[in-house]
Scaffold this motif. Structure first.
Motif, PDB file in Angstrom:
ATOM      1  N   ALA A  29       0.831  -1.207   0.000  1.00 61.57           N
ATOM      2  CA  ALA A  29       0.000   0.000   0.000  1.00 61.57           C
ATOM      3  C   ALA A  29       0.870   1.265   0.000  1.00 61.57           C
ATOM      4  O   ALA A  29       0.483   2.295  -0.566  1.00 61.57           O
ATOM      5  N   CYS A  70      -7.282   9.142   2.279  1.00 58.63           N
ATOM      6  CA  CYS A  70      -6.548   7.875   2.110  1.00 58.63           C
ATOM      7  C   CYS A  70      -6.814   6.893   3.255  1.00 58.63           C
ATOM      8  O   CYS A  70      -6.392   5.735   3.190  1.00 58.63           O
ATOM      9  N   GLY A 127      -8.102   4.164   5.754  1.00 61.51           N
ATOM     10  CA  GLY A 127      -8.838   2.940   5.506  1.00 61.51           C
ATOM     11  C   GLY A 127      -8.143   2.112   4.448  1.00 61.51           C
ATOM     12  O   GLY A 127      -7.467   1.131   4.742  1.00 61.51           O
ATOM     13  N   ASP A 128      -8.242   2.578   3.226  1.00 59.11           N
ATOM     14  CA  ASP A 128      -7.636   1.854   2.103  1.00 59.11           C
ATOM     15  C   ASP A 128      -6.122   1.767   2.201  1.00 59.11           C
ATOM     16  O   ASP A 128      -5.541   0.689   2.171  1.00 59.11           O
ATOM     17  N   LEU A 129      -5.481   2.946   2.237  1.00 60.82           N
ATOM     18  CA  LEU A 129      -4.019   2.991   2.142  1.00 60.82           C
ATOM     19  C   LEU A 129      -3.360   3.297   3.482  1.00 60.82           C
ATOM     20  O   LEU A 129      -2.216   2.923   3.709  1.00 60.82           O
TER      21      LEU A 129
END
Lengths: 472, 472
Positions: free
Chosen positions: A234, A310, A312-314
């Protein structure tokens, strides 16, 4: 008088007592390198001017004495130290120093090779300019060119090579000949760009005496955060996203491993843990701009909004704090890790898309064949640089004789270079310390070319200990 | 069969009919340069692969036939044209083309030398990336490296050299040997950086077959204005101020003289006059960023406020308009000026702080000694580049025989190089057209070095017509 005494006398006559150090205790600081290299010299020559340096080179050439060029002696590959023969002359450039011109419209500074980076930036400050190569050490400008120094802000400004407009060098053949490449042009395509030969070649092709550098407006605002990525994969996507959002003012993207961070917290009690528990890896991300903060251009605000998007995802977690607070952590790593035990230092680069893969595989390799060695890596993820530094705990010293450490080193380099098309020396250059690895990893065609070019620049082999090519 | 026919036969056998053009009408487009150069070749060799190119080089080396490397034949100094002997082989790289890899995380593209810039950017577009060298022509990637192309956005992205991470080249000694420097690292200080020798040296040291380029996020917003400075001295201060305010996203600072602007309006009726009456000089200033426009980051807004703040002191007038509208004016200059009469083109650079002084003095020189010649200058003020182009009105043709034009050219170069430490070829390189000026303005020490390096790379003088050094 024997030959050696006679030559010392000649050098002393030429440069004066200040210019020729003979006493062992005076010589010693110049004979031992910052990390590697520890020899004995005929004398330390400290010319006070370019003319004196040229005279010295003529004298050495006529006597076939090898010259070891030295700037501030902060290099990390042993290239500025003499060998143990006691026959080399160390040519220290420290007295040939000073900023001679600053032009704010051209954004150019002209300085002699012995000028320290800190002094250069001090002189530039009054014009709100700076030379943006960020380093822990305080090298000389000549040394920075010879080593093509990188540092933590390469992602924004490039390396030293990218910022050299001109230079002056002294050749050893013909001895002491001045090569005047001191223009300050940004566009000048008038034949081969000879200055490139002297940048990053560690003084093997000539001795840099002056530099004309492109400098940059001092940042007027800066936003920094420590960021915990969802994973190292990530982190690569985060870097890409940061470049798309902030390509114009992203000035650092530095990685710090769990162990490196823990070492800092362990040895510098005044530094607070930014996250608890410590995550496997954190990134120091910096935005900066020469444009002052205003309501319609506020990097902290832009940064905060991006980090939130960003999440959560990254990104799993993030701390925005003052640059001086966060950079203090980053700059404390090397010393802190040193206190953990014997360091086996690396200066590796791989394509930045491959950093996580390389790191995983290197750690697996250590676990399998080099039990007990701990990884304290950190580095310049924004440009693919990784200081994959290892620590050997004291109780394992007997299990790791020099040959085994050498084998370890070579296995890590093999992985970086052969599998990931990486570099065994990202920003420290080549010197006696890693000459054997240069020979192992450099294509035979390049080495053959180097051998032929050597005959042009230094046929008698009088400049430094590093050899890029042996006779064809 | 005579020797020539035999060699043609060999090349044709090696490369096939598509790979070896023999008919005069087929050869002609490759024999005449875009601006200078017009000769006759033995044949046009168009290898389809790097291996075929290497084979061709071996064949030519064994027969001592000179090779003229050629990309898209868009160069402006005659370096890609054969001489009139009919004995040179033109080696066109146009069939060795194609983008082989794009890595968005690494921001790297790998392509063969014959790939056109437009095709490269087409391939990059789907990844929202681009190679930001802005030119009127559509050169090949290999040619761009060999010429170290500059262009209008150098101030933001640097020249081609700054964006080359790796390359592959074929040497002529040993003939056809591949030199594999195809890494994609941003940090790699492992000895001399050989790729630098092939960049900007016009193919004299080897033939570039592949390149690995650093590419950049496509701009998502762009603000452009035409600006009338209070004077040309004020323009230098305006540039400095723009860099302090917008160093991170200032992507062009181009100058257009009154006459150049008038020529555009004269010959392209659909372009409206941006100012009436036309001022002596206007500047096209561009800001751009990969970050999309938003309420908290709006380049047009920032730009407008800055322009307003500069009014009076530095700026007399300004027009903000769409990039495509304003760049259309800028890109129309060369063709429009050509319609004014016989052009005497220049590609000069001086330190950017000295552009106004140089220009004033050059105009005075013309008025004094070259009556009737009109100045239509324009150029890259942001990096010190100036196309100090002149037009000779038709009715004066008889007064200006070639020797007088040559004398004029030399006086302008003398002024730029000797008085202002400038360049006689800022971004077009060196070829037969300006070889004599290379010899006039290059330090003898550099030429002597070039002669010795020539013996390393091309001892028999088989690569191209340009000679950077004669035998010492």
């Amino acid at each position: 008088m024997d030959d050696t005494s006679l030559i010392r006398q000649h050098i002393s006559d030429l440069l004066g007592p200040q210019g020729c150090l003979l006493a062992p205790d005076q010589r010693q600081p110049y004979e031992k390198g910052a990390r590697y290299g520890d020899g004995r010299s005929l004398c330390i020559a400290r010319p006070a001017s370019v003319d004196e340096a040229a005279e010295l080179m003529r004298l050495c050439a006529s006597e076939k004495i090898r010259i070891i060029p030295q700037g501030a002696n902060t290099g990390l590959v042993g290239a500025s130290s003499p060998d143990r023969s006691g026959l080399d002359v160390v040519l220290s450039m420290e007295r040939i120093k000073g900023v001679t011109d600053i032009d704010p419209v051209d954004r150019v500074v002209q300085a002699y090779a012995g000028t320290r980076l800190s002094d250069l930036n001090q002189a530039l400050k009054q014009h709100e300019l700076y030379f943006p190569i960020d380093l822990a050490a305080d090298p000389s400008i000549g040394g920075m060119l010879a080593a093509n120094t990188g540092g933590a802000r390469l992602i924004r400004y490039g390396d030293v090579r990218h910022n050299v407009l001109g230079l002056e060098a002294l050749l050893i053949d013909p001895p002491g000949q001045r090569l005047d490449l001191t223009n300050r042009l940004r566009k000048n395509n008038t034949g081969p760009d000879w200055k490139q030969n002297f940048i990053g070649s560690g003084g093997a092709y000539g001795i840099i005496t002056q530099a004309l550098l492109q400098v940059h407006p001092l940042p007027q605002q800066c936003a920094t955060a420590l960021v915990v990525p969802a994973s190292l994969q990530a982190a690569a996507l985060l870097l890409r996203d940061a470049e798309r959002n902030f390509s114009d003012f992203l000035s650092a993207f530095e990685g710090i491993s769990h162990n490196a961070m823990q070492a800092v917290l362990q040895h510098i009690p005044s530094i607070q843990a930014p996250f608890e528990p410590l995550p496997p890896y954190v990134f120091l991300i910096e935005l900066s701009s020469a444009r002052p903060r205003s309501a319609d251009f506020d990097l902290e605000k832009l940064f905060g909004a991006w980090l939130e998007a960003c999440f959560g995802d990254l990104i799993l977690d993030a701390v925005i704090d003052k640059p001086e607070v966060l950079w203090r952590i980053r700059h404390a790593i090397t010393d802190s890790v040193r206190q953990e035990g014997k360091v086996i230092a690396f200066d590796i680069a791989v394509p930045r898309s491959k950093l996580a893969l390389f790191r995983d595989e290197a750690i697996a390799l250590l676990e399998q064949s080099y039990a007990g060695v701990k990884v304290y890596d950190f580095g310049h993820w924004g440009d693919g640089g990784l200081h994959f530094n290892l620590v050997l705990p004291p109780h394992l010293a007997d299990d790791y004789p020099p040959q085994r450490i050498h084998a370890l080193r070579q296995e890590i380099y093999d992985l970086a270079v052969h599998k990931y098309y990486g570099s065994f020396s990202a920003e420290h250059g080549v010197g006696p310390f890693n000459q054997e690895f240069y020979e192992r990893y450099t294509a035979p065609e390049s080495q053959a070319l180097a051998a032929r070019v050597q005959t042009v620049f230094d046929p008698a082999g009088l400049l430094g200990l590093t050899r890029f090519g042996t006779a064809p």
